[in-house]
Design an enzyme around this catalytic site. Structure first.
Site, PDB file in Angstrom:
ATOM      1  N   GLU A 178     -13.339  36.277 -22.408  1.00  0.00           N
ATOM      2  CA  GLU A 178     -12.875  34.920 -22.108  1.00  0.00           C
ATOM      3  C   GLU A 178     -12.283  34.848 -20.705  1.00  0.00           C
ATOM      4  O   GLU A 178     -12.387  33.824 -20.026  1.00  0.00           O
ATOM      5  CB  GLU A 178     -11.853  34.464 -23.154  1.00  0.00           C
ATOM      6  CG  GLU A 178     -12.430  34.225 -24.542  1.00  0.00           C
ATOM      7  CD  GLU A 178     -13.238  32.927 -24.647  1.00  0.00           C
ATOM      8  OE1 GLU A 178     -13.272  32.154 -23.667  1.00  0.00           O
ATOM      9  OE2 GLU A 178     -13.841  32.705 -25.713  1.00  0.00           O
ATOM     10  N   ARG A 225     -14.232  19.673 -18.238  1.00  0.00           N
ATOM     11  CA  ARG A 225     -13.654  20.683 -19.113  1.00  0.00           C
ATOM     12  C   ARG A 225     -14.720  21.479 -19.850  1.00  0.00           C
ATOM     13  O   ARG A 225     -14.491  22.608 -20.294  1.00  0.00           O
ATOM     14  CB  ARG A 225     -12.691  20.025 -20.106  1.00  0.00           C
ATOM     15  CG  ARG A 225     -11.966  21.025 -20.991  1.00  0.00           C
ATOM     16  CD  ARG A 225     -10.811  20.366 -21.697  1.00  0.00           C
ATOM     17  NE  ARG A 225     -10.185  21.280 -22.645  1.00  0.00           N
ATOM     18  CZ  ARG A 225      -9.066  21.021 -23.307  1.00  0.00           C
ATOM     19  NH1 ARG A 225      -8.437  19.876 -23.101  1.00  0.00           N
ATOM     20  NH2 ARG A 225      -8.556  21.882 -24.149  1.00  0.00           N
ATOM     21  N   ARG A 234       0.671  12.444 -39.759  1.00  0.00           N
ATOM     22  CA  ARG A 234       0.103  11.890 -38.519  1.00  0.00           C
ATOM     23  C   ARG A 234       0.598  12.595 -37.250  1.00  0.00           C
ATOM     24  O   ARG A 234       0.526  12.031 -36.164  1.00  0.00           O
ATOM     25  CB  ARG A 234       0.348  10.381 -38.434  1.00  0.00           C
ATOM     26  CG  ARG A 234      -0.355   9.598 -39.547  1.00  0.00           C
ATOM     27  CD  ARG A 234      -0.307   8.102 -39.305  1.00  0.00           C
ATOM     28  NE  ARG A 234      -1.067   7.404 -40.336  1.00  0.00           N
ATOM     29  CZ  ARG A 234      -0.550   6.936 -41.455  1.00  0.00           C
ATOM     30  NH1 ARG A 234       0.741   7.090 -41.691  1.00  0.00           N
ATOM     31  NH2 ARG A 234      -1.305   6.303 -42.332  1.00  0.00           N
ATOM     32  N   HIS A 262     -20.691  29.747 -24.637  1.00  0.00           N
ATOM     33  CA  HIS A 262     -20.352  29.337 -25.995  1.00  0.00           C
ATOM     34  C   HIS A 262     -21.494  28.636 -26.732  1.00  0.00           C
ATOM     35  O   HIS A 262     -21.491  28.602 -27.966  1.00  0.00           O
ATOM     36  CB  HIS A 262     -19.123  28.418 -25.984  1.00  0.00           C
ATOM     37  CG  HIS A 262     -17.844  29.151 -25.739  1.00  0.00           C
ATOM     38  ND1 HIS A 262     -17.622  29.875 -24.590  1.00  0.00           N
ATOM     39  CD2 HIS A 262     -16.723  29.275 -26.492  1.00  0.00           C
ATOM     40  CE1 HIS A 262     -16.406  30.411 -24.648  1.00  0.00           C
ATOM     41  NE2 HIS A 262     -15.845  30.066 -25.790  1.00  0.00           N
ATOM     42  N   LYS A 281      -6.762  21.924 -27.826  1.00  0.00           N
ATOM     43  CA  LYS A 281      -7.902  21.824 -28.743  1.00  0.00           C
ATOM     44  C   LYS A 281      -7.585  22.576 -30.028  1.00  0.00           C
ATOM     45  O   LYS A 281      -7.251  23.757 -30.005  1.00  0.00           O
ATOM     46  CB  LYS A 281      -9.166  22.390 -28.088  1.00  0.00           C
ATOM     47  CG  LYS A 281      -9.725  21.492 -26.998  1.00  0.00           C
ATOM     48  CD  LYS A 281     -10.789  22.178 -26.171  1.00  0.00           C
ATOM     49  CE  LYS A 281     -12.023  22.487 -26.942  1.00  0.00           C
ATOM     50  NZ  LYS A 281     -13.109  22.989 -26.068  1.00  0.00           N
ATOM     51  N   LYS A 289      -7.609  27.745 -16.225  1.00  0.00           N
ATOM     52  CA  LYS A 289      -7.954  26.792 -17.284  1.00  0.00           C
ATOM     53  C   LYS A 289      -7.188  25.483 -17.108  1.00  0.00           C
ATOM     54  O   LYS A 289      -7.763  24.398 -17.260  1.00  0.00           O
ATOM     55  CB  LYS A 289      -7.657  27.403 -18.655  1.00  0.00           C
ATOM     56  CG  LYS A 289      -7.967  26.441 -19.793  1.00  0.00           C
ATOM     57  CD  LYS A 289      -7.890  27.099 -21.158  1.00  0.00           C
ATOM     58  CE  LYS A 289      -8.285  26.102 -22.245  1.00  0.00           C
ATOM     59  NZ  LYS A 289      -8.337  26.716 -23.590  1.00  0.00           N
ATOM     60  N   HIS A 344     -15.436  36.741 -31.712  1.00  0.00           N
ATOM     61  CA  HIS A 344     -15.794  35.564 -30.919  1.00  0.00           C
ATOM     62  C   HIS A 344     -16.085  35.935 -29.467  1.00  0.00           C
ATOM     63  O   HIS A 344     -17.090  35.499 -28.894  1.00  0.00           O
ATOM     64  CB  HIS A 344     -14.658  34.533 -30.979  1.00  0.00           C
ATOM     65  CG  HIS A 344     -14.850  33.379 -30.057  1.00  0.00           C
ATOM     66  ND1 HIS A 344     -15.830  32.430 -30.232  1.00  0.00           N
ATOM     67  CD2 HIS A 344     -14.183  33.020 -28.921  1.00  0.00           C
ATOM     68  CE1 HIS A 344     -15.771  31.532 -29.261  1.00  0.00           C
ATOM     69  NE2 HIS A 344     -14.786  31.873 -28.455  1.00  0.00           N
ATOM     70  N   HIS A 374     -21.607  30.440 -30.147  1.00  0.00           N
ATOM     71  CA  HIS A 374     -21.196  29.821 -31.408  1.00  0.00           C
ATOM     72  C   HIS A 374     -22.325  29.867 -32.439  1.00  0.00           C
ATOM     73  O   HIS A 374     -22.082  30.061 -33.636  1.00  0.00           O
ATOM     74  CB  HIS A 374     -20.783  28.372 -31.174  1.00  0.00           C
ATOM     75  CG  HIS A 374     -19.393  28.217 -30.656  1.00  0.00           C
ATOM     76  ND1 HIS A 374     -18.899  27.006 -30.204  1.00  0.00           N
ATOM     77  CD2 HIS A 374     -18.376  29.101 -30.517  1.00  0.00           C
ATOM     78  CE1 HIS A 374     -17.645  27.163 -29.811  1.00  0.00           C
ATOM     79  NE2 HIS A 374     -17.310  28.424 -29.993  1.00  0.00           N
ATOM     80  N   GLU A 430     -12.062  16.817 -22.825  1.00  0.00           N
ATOM     81  CA  GLU A 430     -13.398  17.378 -22.705  1.00  0.00           C
ATOM     82  C   GLU A 430     -14.465  16.303 -22.536  1.00  0.00           C
ATOM     83  O   GLU A 430     -15.507  16.305 -23.193  1.00  0.00           O
ATOM     84  CB  GLU A 430     -13.715  18.246 -23.935  1.00  0.00           C
ATOM     85  CG  GLU A 430     -14.798  19.273 -23.671  1.00  0.00           C
ATOM     86  CD  GLU A 430     -14.972  20.245 -24.814  1.00  0.00           C
ATOM     87  OE1 GLU A 430     -15.282  21.413 -24.529  1.00  0.00           O
ATOM     88  OE2 GLU A 430     -14.793  19.850 -25.981  1.00  0.00           O
ATOM     89  N   ASN A 478     -16.823  26.230 -21.476  1.00  0.00           N
ATOM     90  CA  ASN A 478     -17.668  26.662 -22.582  1.00  0.00           C
ATOM     91  C   ASN A 478     -18.840  27.532 -22.122  1.00  0.00           C
ATOM     92  O   ASN A 478     -19.818  27.706 -22.872  1.00  0.00           O
ATOM     93  CB  ASN A 478     -18.198  25.436 -23.351  1.00  0.00           C
ATOM     94  CG  ASN A 478     -17.107  24.758 -24.149  1.00  0.00           C
ATOM     95  OD1 ASN A 478     -16.426  25.381 -24.938  1.00  0.00           O
ATOM     96  ND2 ASN A 478     -16.935  23.465 -23.921  1.00  0.00           N
TER      97      ASN A 478
END
Length: 389
Positions: free
Chosen positions: A196, A252, A132, A259, A154, A238, A276, A263, A248, A256
């Site tokens: 990026e 936030r 956990r 993206h 993330k 960022k 990427h 993606h 997000e 992206n």
């Protein structure tokens, strides 16, 4: 918050519900063997079992220095995972969890990721789920990981239908972005990581965008004197967004930019033969087309297009031929619908609205998107992919 000193490592912090992430950016961090936050890392792992999650390439170049830093640990257990996106699977996460349990992992054990964004995403996800949640540290060894993937909490893995579709928010205790680790990168990896940087600079920090434009040759030659402030400024941009939106919910999502389509392209290529950052570059090109239809300043769109062209992502047609895949509008739209940013009401687009300002758009006409996507793919297969037009 960021402290961008004139000399020495840049120090930044991110406050979150679990505490504070401390981020160091500079060259020679791992070789320094102590001082400042590095002494704190030594104290953090002292007497604990530390699981070092890494892959073959970063372990070969940086593993010895990382183990020296972690020397106060009671025991260091190295767990090797595949390079690249192949690491980001539920099967790989399960294998790491089993090995941690078999090797004596406990609730107060530690985990350290050493590698690029994929190793960091997987390792953070593993740390979030093991018993956990256990504390972990990120040591990112690629530019993309340093400016983006290692910061903000993330974590996640991919499913066959979409990238980062299973994950958790789990912030590292420390991030050590050693610029010297970038010297072993192939030039294509460094170039892809700069996309990026451009992504964030375009919507959040025009001074950073100008710095990249002016210093591109030095950045690509791994000049630490310019890479250090660029990496630190990218992280600071960022953090300004992340601290206002830790999970997000809204703002936030500006991070992206590029993206949504990026993606989907990666997914269609099976996460192979296109980095990427390069996929994000094509996604930014397409987003610029949509933004122009909404009134974006053509001069700013052309400026970003020139920046993307200078960095030169691989032509999509070339990758299609290499992979034996034909990018299709219907399949890409379907893949975008599985994106983690999508809502039941439809696709969400991150578009430049003005220089240094982005907008979150959820009401684009699907017919317009399809029409523009078809034209974009045709242009991308031409003799010159060009920019937004």
């Amino acid at each position: 918050m960021a402290e961008l000193a004139a000399d020495g490592p840049r120090r930044l912090t991110l406050s979150h519900p679990r505490g504070v992430s401390e981020i160091l950016v500079g060259h020679g961090l791992l070789a320094a063997g102590g001082g400042g936050a590095l002494e704190d890392v030594a104290g953090w792992c002292r007497g604990r079992v530390v699981f070092l999650v890494t892959s073959e390439v970063p372990d070969r170049h940086c593993g010895e220095a990382a183990r020296d830093l972690l020397e106060p640990a009671a025991r260091i257990e190295t767990i090797e995972v595949p390079d690249g996106e192949a690491a980001k699977t539920l099967e790989c996460a399960g294998s790491v969890w089993r090995q941690m349990l078999e090797r004596g992992g406990k609730r107060d054990s530690r985990l350290v990721t050493l590698g690029g964004g994929s190793v960091g995403d997987l390792g953070g996800f593993v740390a979030a789920g093991f018993l956990r949640g256990i504390d972990y540290v990120q040591i990112p060894t690629t530019l993309l990981a340093q400016v983006d993937a290692s910061v903000g909490g993330k974590t996640g893995v991919d499913l066959p239908g979409g990238k980062n579709t299973v994950g958790a928010f789990h912030h590292p205790r420390f991030v050590l972005a050693d610029i010297d680790s970038l010297r072993s990168l192939p030039s294509g990896e460094l170039r892809a990581g700069l996309f990026e940087v451009v992504k964030m600079a375009a919507l959040l920090d025009l001074d950073l965008l100008a710095l990249v434009e002016e210093s591109l040759d030095r950045l690509l030659s791994v000049d630490a004197d310019i890479l250090t402030p660029v990496v630190a400024a990218s992280i600071a941009a960022k953090l300004g967004v992340v601290e206002a939106d830790l999970e997000e919910g809204d703002r936030r999502r500006l991070l992206n930019f590029g993206h949504t389509l990026g993606h989907a392209i990666e997914s269609e290529f099976g996460y192979r033969d296109l980095r990427h950052g390069d996929a994000v570059a094509h996604g930014m090109r397409f987003a610029l087309r949509l933004a122009l239809r909404r009134g974006l300043d053509p001069e700013f769109a052309a400026r970003l297009g020139r920046m993307i062209d200078r960095l030169g992502p691989p032509d999509l047609g070339v990758v299609e031929e290499r992979r034996g895949v034909h990018l299709d509008v219907d399949r890409l739209v379907e893949a975008m619908g599985r994106d983690k940013k999508a809502r039941e009401s439809g696709l969400v687009w991150i578009l430049p609205a003005a220089p240094g300002r982005g907008e979150i758009v959820a009401d684009l006409d699907p017919a317009l998107v399809r029409r523009e996507l078809g034209a974009f793919l045709d242009d991308s297969r031409g003799p010159s992919s060009g920019s937004a037009r």
